[in-house]
Enzyme design. Sequence first.
Site, mmCIF file in Angstrom:
data_model
loop_
_atom_site.group_PDB
_atom_site.id
_atom_site.type_symbol
_atom_site.label_atom_id
_atom_site.label_comp_id
_atom_site.label_asym_id
_atom_site.label_seq_id
_atom_site.Cartn_x
_atom_site.Cartn_y
_atom_site.Cartn_z
ATOM 1 C CE1 TYR B 112 16.081 -41.373 -100.805
ATOM 2 C CE2 TYR B 112 17.236 -43.287 -99.933
ATOM 3 C CZ TYR B 112 17.078 -41.912 -100.025
ATOM 4 O OH TYR B 112 17.912 -41.077 -99.356
ATOM 5 C CD GLU B 206 25.778 -56.249 -74.782
ATOM 6 O OE1 GLU B 206 25.547 -56.848 -73.717
ATOM 7 O OE2 GLU B 206 25.832 -55.020 -74.863
ATOM 8 C CG ASP B 258 28.411 -55.613 -71.756
ATOM 9 O OD1 ASP B 258 29.296 -56.490 -71.800
ATOM 10 O OD2 ASP B 258 28.411 -54.583 -72.464
#
Lengths: 386, 386, 569, 569
Positions: B112, B206, B258
């Site tokens: 921006y 995780e 996982d």
Amino acid sequence: MPKSKAVKRSQPREHFVYDPQKVLSKLEEYGRRVLEDIKSGKNPYFDIPMRGLGNVYFDEKRKVIKMGDKLSRRYFLNVAHARKFMQTLLTMSYVKRLVAEGKHASLREAYYANKHTIPGTKENTFEDQRESDPIIEDLERMLGVLREEMHLTADRRGYIYGDIVIRDGEDEFNTSKLGMGGWAVPGTVEHLQFVEVNVDYALVVETAAMADRLIEEKFPKKENALIIATQGQASRGVRRLIHRLHYEEGLPIIVFTDGDPYGWYIYSTIKQGSINLAYLSEKLATPEAKFVGMTMDDIERYGLKNVTEKLKGIPPNKKGGPTGDYKRIMEEMNYPWFQNKEWQRQLQLALKMGVRIEQQALANKSLEFVAKKYLPEKINNGELLP
Amino acid sequence: MPKSKAVKRSQPREHFVYDPQKVLSKLEEYGRRVLEDIKSGKNPYFDIPMRGLGNVYFDEKRKVIKMGDKLSRRYFLNVAHARKFMQTLLTMSYVKRLVAEGKHASLREAYYANKHTIPGTKENTFEDQRESDPIIEDLERMLGVLREEMHLTADRRGYIYGDIVIRDGEDEFNTSKLGMGGWAVPGTVEHLQFVEVNVDYALVVETAAMADRLIEEKFPKKENALIIATQGQASRGVRRLIHRLHYEEGLPIIVFTDGDPYGWYIYSTIKQGSINLAYLSEKLATPEAKFVGMTMDDIERYGLKNVTEKLKGIPPNKKGGPTGDYKRIMEEMNYPWFQNKEWQRQLQLALKMGVRIEQQALANKSLEFVAKKYLPEKINNGELLP
Amino acid sequence: MAEAKELFKEFKIQSVSEFFRRNAAMLGYTGKIRSLTTVVHEAVTNSLDACEEAGILPYVRVEIEELGREHYKVTVEDNGPGIPEKFITHVFGKMLAGTKAHRNIQSRGQQGIGISGAVMFAQITSGKATRVITSTGDDKIVEAWVKIDVDKNEGKIVKKEKHPNPKGWRGTRIELEVKNVKYVRSKQGVYWYLKLTAIANPHAHIELIEPDGKLIVFPRSSEEVPKPPVEMKPHPRGVLTDDVYRMAKRTRRNTVRRFLIGEFSRISDKKVDELVMYIAALRLIKTEEDKNVQEQFYERLMNEEVEKVLKSFGRNWRKVVKEVEKIMEKPPEKLTWHEAEEIVEAFKFMKFLAPPTHGLRPIGEENIEKGLMGILKPEFVTAVTRPPKVYSGGIPFQVEVGLAYGGEISNGFDLLRYANRVPLLFDAGSCVTTLAARSIDWKRYKVDDLERAPVVLMINVISVHVPYTGTGKQSIANVEEIYNEIRLAIMDAARKLQTYLSGKHRRLYQVKRKKTFEKYVPEIARALSILTGEPEEEIKNYFLGFIEMKFAQSESEERAVPAEVTENA
Amino acid sequence: MAEAKELFKEFKIQSVSEFFRRNAAMLGYTGKIRSLTTVVHEAVTNSLDACEEAGILPYVRVEIEELGREHYKVTVEDNGPGIPEKFITHVFGKMLAGTKAHRNIQSRGQQGIGISGAVMFAQITSGKATRVITSTGDDKIVEAWVKIDVDKNEGKIVKKEKHPNPKGWRGTRIELEVKNVKYVRSKQGVYWYLKLTAIANPHAHIELIEPDGKLIVFPRSSEEVPKPPVEMKPHPRGVLTDDVYRMAKRTRRNTVRRFLIGEFSRISDKKVDELVMYIAALRLIKTEEDKNVQEQFYERLMNEEVEKVLKSFGRNWRKVVKEVEKIMEKPPEKLTWHEAEEIVEAFKFMKFLAPPTHGLRPIGEENIEKGLMGILKPEFVTAVTRPPKVYSGGIPFQVEVGLAYGGEISNGFDLLRYANRVPLLFDAGSCVTTLAARSIDWKRYKVDDLERAPVVLMINVISVHVPYTGTGKQSIANVEEIYNEIRLAIMDAARKLQTYLSGKHRRLYQVKRKKTFEKYVPEIARALSILTGEPEEEIKNYFLGFIEMKFAQSESEERAVPAEVTENA
């Protein structure tokens, strides 16, 4: 100009009490009723308040969304219901064990804990978390308790920074003394105690980048504010925290989001709760929250036209419209709590200008602009939307 | 069984120094070169090391991904380059100001701040953050500095919990004394100091739900571990923190994700860095990290078959395959750091079984199973993958 | 610049056989497989038509012998009425001649070239004459070799023998030798053609001997010879000036009035009086010079205000009516083109009863079911013959469908298309029957996956004038009225199939349903035991008992239904 | 059971006119708009063909007069060679007769029914005879009213007048009165048909007077009369036994050998010797009983091993060759069917040069460009005429395309289809030209959005035998060889269009390009000033100067290019 003229801390109005025994007795009561039905040869069922728009209304007096009294009846002996009936009972028995043992589980853990193959079939009790989450929602409505009260935690998100002292279990800490990092809000905030609250108000900020900007600019200290970063849509933990800070500690809540339908929806959810969670609004919503920005007027006022972005979708007056952002704005125009001329004006302007404006677009002026000028000016002059 | 037999804290090997002056002089040097070219009638350009797989290699000795020496030359007088040439200079001048003034900006703020309409046209200097982010990446490669060193922060994500004392500016706090919430890791961790480190190792987790489970089960205290929750793919801040804890404090790093291609990719990124950020691997990667789970062997060993889920996509031996998860696994089998029989075995098993297993699936045994049995057993017996 | 006379020096007359060669495709002689099918079709159609007209139950035997590469002998023998000797050249040799093509009648063939095309095709591919053996059942059998004289454009018998007929054999056997054709057992081939023909003609016994000697029998499944279609007089709405003019020249009636009443359908004495008024009115309207006024008159005429229109022309109208009346009383051969034109124009304004449909001869529901059952051996069969309808204002038609399911039918949907009982084997895609069949939402009728269901649908469109899309006459145009009728017929048949399938599936369903509840009982019992503290086993028994009880009740409730189910089984 | 004799009592002969009525659709008389177009087409085609054969630059004037509701008079007048009096009935009255249909020649019409069909159509719709006024430029003008005798199946002149011809007028004017037709300015109508005809015949001046009196002129844009197509002798690969047999009966040559050499293309004396060997070989192969061995022989024959095959039958082969040689020396009229069959079979195994293509008459690239430019007034035009090719082994054809872009062409792609210069107005969807045009990736040629680009593509397929998909002859079948040729031609033309478009765009592009760099200069200057501390204005000037310099250089480099661009402008 006196500091915080427009924003004052008020007296506490709620005191939070959490009684696990209440949940346990409700669960047992429902179980017993099913058993009685089957013993007397009746088809057992649960009556579950219906979810969705059709079964909510806006309590004008208390300014919150509330659940209506439409029920859906879930039978055992009905091909379309049997599986869900079984799942309801399975989840109820799991919740009973959780609460009784004082353990917490995430929604996903609850799913895995209850998933197994039904003996003699190839069918699982739950195939997918998309099956177990709605059952938990059903239980919240049916029993009238928060999922947190059932010791089921939602995903956590969000952090806070500011001069308040929190007690969490044995730990006591000041959330402005944790470096730039702030304190991560846990999934469940029922057990927190507010030891000291040395701020005038809480500023709820949509993006982490903006919260960090304000921390870097020492805004919390200078303005005596607590920063609550939601990191997108406010998690249940954060909303519950906001609710408690407002009602138990009397902190004014000021929300600062992007100037777009998603930002306004975040505000709307903090203020009134979401339609899906209407049954929770009394515990999660904070109807007295106010909105500081971004507004459509800011674009003109601060010369930000250059850093706006086009709304997505088709405007209402074009063929096929409204879709996307436009559709969302149209929907928001119908929210009961946006039925005031300030909000109607903003939403109309958004439709007309067809643009959105982000919090971080203020960086186009200068990095310190938001902390030194934009927020102090608006907040201290009380230029807030209802 | 002696505690933490397999995992020991080692001697520090790095000391971190950050010198803003280095960045500033590099920027000026590049600017001056452009100016000299144009003055002598030469078409000015930047040489930017190319991104992508074609320009990285695996340093077998140091076990990290490194950037190759392929350059792409960005000219001013080339229709395809001119805009990017301009954007590169614009961003360079912005970074110069940031670093000189000691301010930090998020990527979005940088976008921006530099976005405006080019006078006399309807074109913006940047139309989209998708234009400015790559320029910043280019600068990192070109100047050989981290974006954090240019005072550009990435989005923050992740929190830590454990008996370590951190100094952040004037604040000093113990991250195990912050209730269940833990301490939110900021976007930039360059300025942090580790005052006390009273843990034996760091366990990188995780999912937030699993980290919270371990905290609820008092795992950090019992096992003398620091919990680092990545909340998905590890943010740059978290990876830099892991790197510093390992090299500056000698903490062993154990990763717990996982059991699926995404989880292993998270591990892979922590360990070796991602392909796109190869140029940063020396500062962000921790090649000596180890992996505790979930593994495919866990499914058999702990009887979790019931709570596995099918891999997505088409297996390699089916028509149209491999796609989805299968394709990802095939790719991972080719990673240099997975060229060992333990990992090849796991990945082959995954292909063969066609399933994935989540951390939270351990809840199927019992809530405390992961903290009381699974992790202590594997970690203390050193049953870790390289 | 060339002189005109020079240019015209080479001007020659093109013979019909040349025309045939140039337009072979249009007559069905295109492609090696199709050409062979067309030859068989022409011969078999002739046989079936002849039997039908004579009221004989047909016995048709087709034999295909392979003589060499793409070289076959086609023999078709029937037990029909036989052909009188003197008509042999007419039947087999005259191009553009047909037994019935000039009549307003529903017929299997509409080409007007028929069997003589086959003779022609044999001749230009093999050079051989067609051998015809026929007897009307009298004392002699005629054996003739027929060729087409390509220059004179007529049939000639190149050789003829007579044999005694001691056993009184009756029938016709023709042998054609053709080249450039191929026998393949595809859906465009002879086998498939005869199979479809057998389904649509259950009263016929059809046999096929394939080139490898294999005999295939499509046995007769109905003993009833269909009534031959009868000629229908033309409807006034369906004629052109030229028709009226030429019919008038040929008629044996002695006044125009009698001619109109006698040779058109739906014209009565009273209608002729009405016609006179309309013609008079039209004459008067034409005298009006203001175009707007004229238009108004036309419109009023369309609204049957003929008398008011006449009267609005003042007293003069009676004179004009008188004049027109005279036309009706003169001999028809004196009718002028202009007068014929006036009559046809007036017809357009008048109201008539819809054309008669008694000439249409559907196969009939019973016979379709017999045909499908006999040839396909399905598990279920049903048929629907719709009442006759009219399209384009004046052309009668009728639709019938048959639907067969399961049994020996293999999976995959098959559509058997017929026009006037003749199988259509080509251009299925654009055919109205295909479009209509595809437009049906088969799932509604419990056929979940049409492409994999063992379903055969036959559709027969019957009309004096079937609107084909092309001159190959293998595809019926998408005429709205016909499309709608086909849909209605299919839906009607599909409903019966649905009822059948529901009955079949319901019994399986009940067992499955009970299991659905039973399997959850252990889970529920364990959970309820945790919630209430009561013993798991006991809870289980409560639930199982409850299920038993409920299913005993519902079984008896539902047993009433199957009556409706077996309706078509 | 009915008696056979009774059944055959009603047997009647169908006349050709009845055949016409039954098959009107096939001949183009279907629908009110199309029927009118067909009438005009038949007359205009006759005019253009006649002029072409006589080497006259055609001037054709078409007038459509509205006589009443769906009732028109069509007048077509040309400046052609005129028709000798005695041929009038032949030209206009004989059904199934044509001036050229029997010849192996590329012709505009292939129906063999042509203008007589129009006469017939007029007659059955309006009852009126066709008025023909013609003169060969001699001292008289003949005016005749022609009708078709529907029973005798031939033309008859119902009235004839002769007029003096003082000014030596030459040409033909015909007037047909038709009903049941409609004049509409649609893409299937007369206007569009004539526009397309004018494009493909730039040597013709064509005028149309519409029913409302509006005169439309499609002016001549080429002064060159195309050479008439010449008759081509049949190619041995394209004939059937019947052709050989019948040609042999008619020929004036005195031996079979001379007949073969003289009346077929690509047959030389040496080829006849070869033919003898092949026939002999085939006779010997047929004596072989082992089918497998036989197959092997056939295969070897296919591989030109005829001598080896002959020799493998031992000494006997010379005797057989002798026998076959005798056939070649006998009078052709003595050739038997079997011998003709042997010849045709042998042809299939022999190699021949591709058929001659000199009879094909493309419009030509120059004329296509003229036609498109003259009628459509585009900004750019190009044309490609491909060399002749052969399909199906023996049928020569040729493809040409024209491509016009911009100018007065409105946005939206238009495909103009022609077969032998005749516009095809119907059934575009299945036509090979449409398929080929759609298969082109137009984006590659700078036509980004074909549907909105001002592009007209014309495609003309020329052949002795155009493979139409249907008897309506409005769509060309998707024959692979033709498809590929069309694609090649389009791609060739599209490349030229691409070059044109690139040139047009390049000039605009240079200006735009320079601006691209200039606009970034202020941004760059500010940034570099911050980085280096040097004054912004100075840096700006360095950059602007640099750009000026570079563009001055590149302009001169790139100025060489446009030559290639203007090639087709």
